[in-house]
Design a protein around this motif. Sequence first.
Motif, short mmCIF file in Angstrom:
data_model
loop_
_atom_site.label_atom_id
_atom_site.label_comp_id
_atom_site.label_asym_id
_atom_site.label_seq_id
_atom_site.Cartn_x
_atom_site.Cartn_y
_atom_site.Cartn_z
N VAL A 259 0.83 -1.21 0.00
CA VAL A 259 0.00 0.00 0.00
C VAL A 259 0.86 1.26 0.00
N GLY A 260 2.15 1.10 -0.18
CA GLY A 260 3.04 2.25 -0.18
C GLY A 260 3.39 2.66 -1.60
N LEU A 261 4.67 2.62 -1.91
CA LEU A 261 5.12 2.99 -3.24
C LEU A 261 4.67 1.96 -4.27
N PRO A 262 4.48 2.39 -5.52
CA PRO A 262 4.06 1.44 -6.56
C PRO A 262 5.14 0.40 -6.84
N SER A 263 4.75 -0.66 -7.53
CA SER A 263 5.67 -1.77 -7.78
C SER A 263 6.83 -1.38 -8.69
N SER A 264 6.66 -0.32 -9.46
CA SER A 264 7.75 0.13 -10.33
C SER A 264 8.85 0.88 -9.58
N SER A 265 8.60 1.26 -8.33
CA SER A 265 9.58 2.01 -7.55
C SER A 265 10.66 1.08 -7.02
N VAL A 266 11.81 1.65 -6.75
CA VAL A 266 12.93 0.91 -6.19
C VAL A 266 13.10 1.34 -4.74
N SER A 267 12.76 0.48 -3.80
CA SER A 267 12.89 0.78 -2.38
C SER A 267 13.15 -0.51 -1.64
N TRP A 268 13.66 -0.37 -0.43
CA TRP A 268 13.96 -1.55 0.37
C TRP A 268 12.69 -2.32 0.73
N GLY A 269 11.62 -1.61 1.02
CA GLY A 269 10.38 -2.29 1.37
C GLY A 269 9.84 -3.14 0.23
N ARG A 270 9.91 -2.61 -1.00
CA ARG A 270 9.45 -3.37 -2.16
C ARG A 270 10.32 -4.60 -2.39
N ASP A 271 11.62 -4.45 -2.24
CA ASP A 271 12.51 -5.60 -2.44
C ASP A 271 12.31 -6.66 -1.36
N ILE A 272 12.09 -6.24 -0.13
CA ILE A 272 11.83 -7.21 0.94
C ILE A 272 10.52 -7.95 0.69
N SER A 273 9.52 -7.21 0.20
CA SER A 273 8.24 -7.84 -0.12
C SER A 273 8.39 -8.85 -1.25
N SER A 274 9.18 -8.52 -2.25
CA SER A 274 9.37 -9.43 -3.38
C SER A 274 10.20 -10.65 -2.99
N ALA A 275 11.06 -10.48 -2.00
CA ALA A 275 11.96 -11.58 -1.63
C ALA A 275 11.33 -12.61 -0.72
N GLN A 276 10.17 -12.32 -0.15
CA GLN A 276 9.59 -13.26 0.79
C GLN A 276 9.15 -14.56 0.12
N ASN A 277 8.81 -14.49 -1.16
CA ASN A 277 8.40 -15.72 -1.86
C ASN A 277 9.58 -16.62 -2.20
N ALA A 278 10.79 -16.05 -2.23
CA ALA A 278 11.98 -16.84 -2.56
C ALA A 278 12.90 -16.99 -1.35
N LEU A 279 12.31 -16.96 -0.15
CA LEU A 279 13.13 -16.99 1.07
C LEU A 279 13.90 -18.30 1.20
N ARG A 280 13.29 -19.42 0.86
CA ARG A 280 13.97 -20.71 1.02
C ARG A 280 14.97 -20.97 -0.09
N THR A 281 14.66 -20.59 -1.29
CA THR A 281 15.53 -20.89 -2.41
C THR A 281 16.65 -19.86 -2.58
N GLN A 282 16.38 -18.59 -2.27
CA GLN A 282 17.38 -17.55 -2.46
C GLN A 282 17.27 -16.53 -1.31
N PRO A 283 17.78 -16.86 -0.13
CA PRO A 283 17.63 -15.96 1.03
C PRO A 283 18.40 -14.65 0.88
#
Length: 318
Positions: A259-283
Amino acid sequence: MRSDAQTPRRPRAEHWVAPLDETPLQAVDAADTTSSPRSLWAEAGHNLVRNPVFVLSALLILFVLFVAAFPGVFTDQNPRFGEISQGSKPPSGEHVFGTTVQGYDILSRTVWGTRTSVLIGFLTMIGSTLIGGTIGALAGYLGGWFDEVISRVTDVFFAIPMILGAIVIATRLGEMNMWTVVLVLSIFGWTNVARIMRGSVISTKAQDFVTASTALGASKGTVLLKHVIPNAIAPVIVTATVNLGVFIVAEATLSFLGVGLPSSSVSWGRDISSAQNALRTQPMMLFYPSMALAITVLSFIMLGDAVRDALDPKARKR
């Protein structure tokens, strides 16, 4: 037996008198009267440079600001360009931290995300400090019914958690940008500053120099701007420094929740959100932006604690 006439007489004790040409000794004053006493800010600066916590946090913050200002020094990759065929690559010479599932360079995303997150934190800190500082100063100095109204309004905003209130407004506004995030966080982040500023102004306006300025005919605005606020601003500076880290975390939380910055933005929160799906394979996708966020926030909190100890004489370690 000898008679009294034959008994030798003792010489009389004579008082010693210093010669006229001898200079008498003078008492030496232990206090150095040649140097003027330091002001509050000078004394605080003197204590800060001797505090290793301040030095360490200041160096870390300077490094973070340098990364945010000159990200091209650390990477030449485009943080918005990704190839699916290059997804989930391990660290290499071309991609130092590896790549994400979508093929984005992790180092580039982490470095360029510094600018967005830190800039939002700074702008929100400035906005909330201006709003809360102005309202708190007026409430503390004017008092009366105005102070009562402001106190009740502040209590209402205190009852609303900042993240929850920001989520409600963000869902009503739809897609947000950097300025709307700053505005939303400022609306719910000024209350703590207002309360601290109000208490500091109430304590300062009771001082003798404020009474003397009023007796000399200075207007309320002049007394408030030239005498009260400069002497009451110290605790607000400490709070604003700590709040800067809080606002960076708040922005990352909103972006993580989508609900913050759009998906096209580059921010730490967006990257952390995107990384949660690959936590086991690519921590490592989660590790690098999370570590950058943690170090930045910890640096500002440490800096705020060091400034508080320097400006608050009661908190200094003797």
